[in-house]
Design a protein around this motif. Structure first.
Motif, PDB file in Angstrom:
ATOM      1  N   VAL A  34      -0.162  -0.487  -4.682  1.00  0.00           N
ATOM      2  CA  VAL A  34      -1.522   0.024  -4.882  1.00  0.00           C
ATOM      3  C   VAL A  34      -1.632   1.375  -4.175  1.00  0.00           C
ATOM      4  CG1 VAL A  34      -2.514  -1.242  -2.893  1.00  0.00           C
ATOM      5  CG2 VAL A  34      -4.008  -0.500  -4.725  1.00  0.00           C
ATOM      6  N   TYR A  35      -2.206   2.322  -4.903  1.00  0.00           N
ATOM      7  CA  TYR A  35      -2.456   3.648  -4.328  1.00  0.00           C
ATOM      8  C   TYR A  35      -3.961   3.857  -4.235  1.00  0.00           C
ATOM      9  CZ  TYR A  35      -3.077   8.656  -3.912  1.00  0.00           C
ATOM     10  OH  TYR A  35      -3.490   9.899  -3.485  1.00  0.00           O
ATOM     11  N   MET A  36      -4.445   4.256  -3.053  1.00  0.00           N
ATOM     12  CA  MET A  36      -5.883   4.477  -2.878  1.00  0.00           C
ATOM     13  C   MET A  36      -6.175   5.974  -2.918  1.00  0.00           C
ATOM     14  SD  MET A  36      -6.592   2.072   0.438  1.00  0.00           S
ATOM     15  CE  MET A  36      -5.407   2.939   1.424  1.00  0.00           C
ATOM     16  N   ALA A  90       0.872  -1.182   0.000  1.00  0.00           N
ATOM     17  CA  ALA A  90       0.000   0.000   0.000  1.00  0.00           C
ATOM     18  C   ALA A  90       0.905   1.226   0.000  1.00  0.00           C
ATOM     19  CB  ALA A  90      -0.892  -0.006   1.232  1.00  0.00           C
ATOM     20  N   LYS A 143      -8.124   0.889   4.681  1.00  0.00           N
ATOM     21  CA  LYS A 143      -6.869   0.159   4.398  1.00  0.00           C
ATOM     22  C   LYS A 143      -7.002  -1.332   4.707  1.00  0.00           C
ATOM     23  CE  LYS A 143      -4.198   4.222   5.561  1.00  0.00           C
ATOM     24  NZ  LYS A 143      -3.506   4.883   6.653  1.00  0.00           N
ATOM     25  N   GLN A 177       2.762   3.696  15.705  1.00  0.00           N
ATOM     26  CA  GLN A 177       1.400   3.938  15.199  1.00  0.00           C
ATOM     27  C   GLN A 177       0.444   2.828  15.601  1.00  0.00           C
ATOM     28  OE1 GLN A 177       2.540   4.375  10.998  1.00  0.00           O
ATOM     29  NE2 GLN A 177       1.651   6.423  11.050  1.00  0.00           N
ATOM     30  N   HIS A 204       3.304   1.307   8.110  1.00  0.00           N
ATOM     31  CA  HIS A 204       2.986   1.678   9.499  1.00  0.00           C
ATOM     32  C   HIS A 204       4.131   1.309  10.444  1.00  0.00           C
ATOM     33  CE1 HIS A 204      -1.319   1.519   8.120  1.00  0.00           C
ATOM     34  NE2 HIS A 204      -1.369   2.565   8.917  1.00  0.00           N
ATOM     35  N   SER A 233       6.302   4.009   3.105  1.00  0.00           N
ATOM     36  CA  SER A 233       5.757   2.979   2.201  1.00  0.00           C
ATOM     37  C   SER A 233       6.604   2.871   0.935  1.00  0.00           C
ATOM     38  CB  SER A 233       4.281   3.232   1.883  1.00  0.00           C
ATOM     39  OG  SER A 233       4.066   4.515   1.410  1.00  0.00           O
ATOM     40  N   SER A 282       1.529   5.195  -0.210  1.00  0.00           N
ATOM     41  CA  SER A 282       0.870   6.493  -0.016  1.00  0.00           C
ATOM     42  C   SER A 282       1.658   7.613  -0.668  1.00  0.00           C
ATOM     43  CB  SER A 282       0.765   6.776   1.479  1.00  0.00           C
ATOM     44  OG  SER A 282       2.063   6.928   2.008  1.00  0.00           O
TER      45      SER A 282
HETATM   46  N1  LIG Z   1      -3.543   6.745  -0.125  1.00  0.00           N
HETATM   47  C1  LIG Z   1      -2.911   5.620   0.230  1.00  0.00           C
HETATM   48  N2  LIG Z   1      -2.787   4.614  -0.657  1.00  0.00           N
HETATM   49  C2  LIG Z   1      -2.179   3.450  -0.326  1.00  0.00           C
HETATM   50  N3  LIG Z   1      -1.654   3.220   0.895  1.00  0.00           N
HETATM   51  C3  LIG Z   1      -1.765   4.191   1.821  1.00  0.00           C
HETATM   52  C4  LIG Z   1      -2.396   5.434   1.547  1.00  0.00           C
HETATM   53  N4  LIG Z   1      -2.340   6.196   2.658  1.00  0.00           N
HETATM   54  C5  LIG Z   1      -1.698   5.466   3.583  1.00  0.00           C
HETATM   55  N5  LIG Z   1      -1.343   4.241   3.088  1.00  0.00           N
HETATM   56  C6  LIG Z   1      -0.637   3.145   3.786  1.00  0.00           C
HETATM   57  O1  LIG Z   1      -0.793   3.301   5.191  1.00  0.00           O
HETATM   58  C7  LIG Z   1       0.482   3.525   5.795  1.00  0.00           C
HETATM   59  C8  LIG Z   1       0.379   4.475   6.939  1.00  0.00           C
HETATM   60  O2  LIG Z   1      -0.293   5.634   6.545  1.00  0.00           O
HETATM   61  P1  LIG Z   1       0.199   7.066   6.972  1.00  0.00           P
HETATM   62  O3  LIG Z   1      -0.903   8.004   6.659  1.00  0.00           O
HETATM   63  O4  LIG Z   1       0.764   7.021   8.325  1.00  0.00           O
HETATM   64  O5  LIG Z   1       1.361   7.215   5.905  1.00  0.00           O
HETATM   65  P2  LIG Z   1       2.080   8.485   5.331  1.00  0.00           P
HETATM   66  O6  LIG Z   1       2.681   9.252   6.448  1.00  0.00           O
HETATM   67  O7  LIG Z   1       1.171   9.194   4.381  1.00  0.00           O
HETATM   68  O8  LIG Z   1       3.210   7.857   4.430  1.00  0.00           O
HETATM   69  P3  LIG Z   1       4.318   6.810   4.720  1.00  0.00           P
HETATM   70  O9  LIG Z   1       3.926   6.019   5.927  1.00  0.00           O
HETATM   71  O10 LIG Z   1       4.353   5.991   3.513  1.00  0.00           O
HETATM   72  O11 LIG Z   1       5.588   7.597   4.908  1.00  0.00           O
HETATM   73  C9  LIG Z   1       1.376   4.017   4.668  1.00  0.00           C
HETATM   74  O12 LIG Z   1       2.720   3.752   4.959  1.00  0.00           O
HETATM   75  C10 LIG Z   1       0.861   3.219   3.504  1.00  0.00           C
HETATM   76  O13 LIG Z   1       1.366   1.902   3.509  1.00  0.00           O
END
Ligand SMILES: Nc1ncnc2c1ncn2[C@@H]1O[C@H](COP(=O)(O)OP(=O)(O)OP(=O)(O)O)[C@@H](O)[C@H]1O
Length: 423
Positions: free
Chosen positions: A62-64, A39, A138, A186, A161, A46, A41
């Protein structure tokens, strides 16, 4: 570009004795030919997680996209965050040679996360959309999508996470635990995910520190290596209290009511001003209200002590450390165990007297020791804390831990001080 070095480093760091948790084996990783879905982000965590598995033949990103309505932080010439983030995900994926999909879950996010959050604010409670996003999107909607694409549970899900999933040494059962690196832990946000995801959930960041992750990102020249950490919901930048409240104003009508004090002796109510809606205020928040500063009974700063939904009133009290802002008992309703419920009950009962049961009611909080647990007839848990806590608010999630392990979480229904009846 050799991204496998990230995986090698993960194995090296997670094997360090200082990073092992007593009673647990090492992190389980996907096999070479497993389906692996990362996943992504666009954040650095990630992106590094994606790098670890990019060389595996059946890995994909995958990006949501969960939002495209108005944004509180879009300025002139600024791109909407979901477009900006998607472009970054594409850059990372192409740098790693990893296929990546973009999926749209806006409707689900709106219905399962955003609307309940608005309803919660309207009821005067303090909801947490990030926990809802993990539960429903998620580890909810995304899984339904992947189940239909790859076959039920026929894949590993990898996220960035900071938390750990480790096999218990005697049962082999996967438990959800705090991250090794506590400043980024987290686990609180993950406390409502279904336990069925744990056996094939991989959280590589759980064994690493943030500086190590940043270093790996720059060593393999990831395009997002220096990207700033996101804070809360990207479309609001909700770390900034005022910006978030402004954003909410677009969705919640004004609901003016009285700001009152309640007399110590006779319980009589005095009105001091008007508020614009209970949702605009948080328990414990300092409130700007004009009080007769010349009178020693009213001088100094005032804080929100209670939000009375049935009267649409805010009760205030004087002084940051006013006892009215503190409580050492709380009732938690709708507790969702992250394991067998009978086993969870036994763990609670057996370990509370050893001071090994803790709670957290917001992210990155020092764990609070629980000194007593009982169950009400309604099924709600009644917890007594070893020390009174400031500003615990109904609606907040209360996560219960045994040492580092999450036992589950529920919603704070009410709080009380010694001598008061909990409801
Ligand atoms: N829009 C998204 N699409 C896909 N996966 C996501 C998305 N937002 C969050 N995730 C997943 O959830 C995890 C935790 O989300 P969080 O919002 O803490 O991440 P972030 O701070 O935006 O980025 P990252 O953890 O990648 O540095 C992300 O590391 C990622 O794996």
């Amino acid at each position: 570009m050799d991204s496998t070095r990230c995986l090698t480093q993960l194995l090296k760091f997670s094997a360090l004795k200082s990073r092992q948790l007593p009673g647990y084996g090492s992190m389980k990783l996907p096999g070479k030919f497993d389906n692996i879905v990362i996943a992504m982000s666009s954040g650095v965590d990630s992106s590094v997680a994606a790098a670890m598995f990019a060389g595996f033949p059946k890995a994909q990103g995958v990006y949501m996209q969960n939002w495209s309505a108005s944004e509180a932080n879009v300025g002139l010439g600024k791109e909407r965050c979901h477009e900006r983030d998607w472009k970054d995900v594409e850059k990372v994926a192409s740098h790693l040679g990893l296929p990546v999909d973009r999926v749209n879950f806006e409707q689900d996010y709106w219905q399962d996360v955003f609307e309940p959050m608005l309803q919660g604010y309207q009821l005067g409670i303090t909801p947490n959309p990030d926990i809802g996003c993990n539960k429903f999107i998620k580890f909810g909607r995304l899984r339904t999508y992947l189940d239909s694409k790859l076959g039920n549970d026929n894949y590993w899900l990898v996220t960035g996470h900071y938390a750990q999933v480790l096999p218990h040494i005697s049962t082999g059962e996967s438990h959800l635990l705090r991250a090794f690196y506590k400043p980024k832990d987290q686990s609180y946000y993950l406390s409502q995910i279904p336990r069925s995801v744990l056996p094939q959930l991989c959280l590589p960041m759980g064994a690493l520190t943030k500086p190590e992750v940043r270093k790996m990102a720059s060593e393999i020249e990831l395009p997002t290596a220096t990207k700033r950490d996101s804070q809360g919901i990207c479309f609001v930048a909700n770390s900034q209290h005022n910006k978030f409240k402004k954003f909410l104003q677009q969705y919640l009508p004004k609901q003016p009511g009285n700001i009152v004090t309640v007399g110590e002796e006779d319980g009589s109510t005095t009105v001091w001003g008007q508020h614009t809606g209970l949702w605009n205020y948080t328990i414990g928040q300092k409130i700007g209200i004009s009080m007769p500063q010349g009178d020693p009974r009213y001088s100094g700063a005032w804080f929100v002590a209670q939000k009375l939904q049935s009267f649409n009133e805010i009760v205030i009290c004087r002084g940051r450390d006013n006892p009215k802002l503190f409580a050492n008992r709380l009732v938690v309703s709708g507790f969702e165990p992250l394991g067998d419920s009978v086993e969870m009950g036994n763990i609670l009962e057996d370990n509370v007297s050893r001071r090994e049961i803790f709670i957290q009611y917001r992210s990155l909080q020092e764990p609070i020791v629980v000194s007593d647990v009982s169950m009400q007839i309604s099924g709600s848990l009644c917890l007594t804390l070893s020390e009174a806590q400031r500003a615990m608010a109904p609606g907040q999630y209360c996560t219960i831990y045994h040492k580092e392990r999450i036992l589950g979480s529920g919603i704070i229904k009410s709080t009380a001080q010694d001598g008061e009846q909990v409801q």
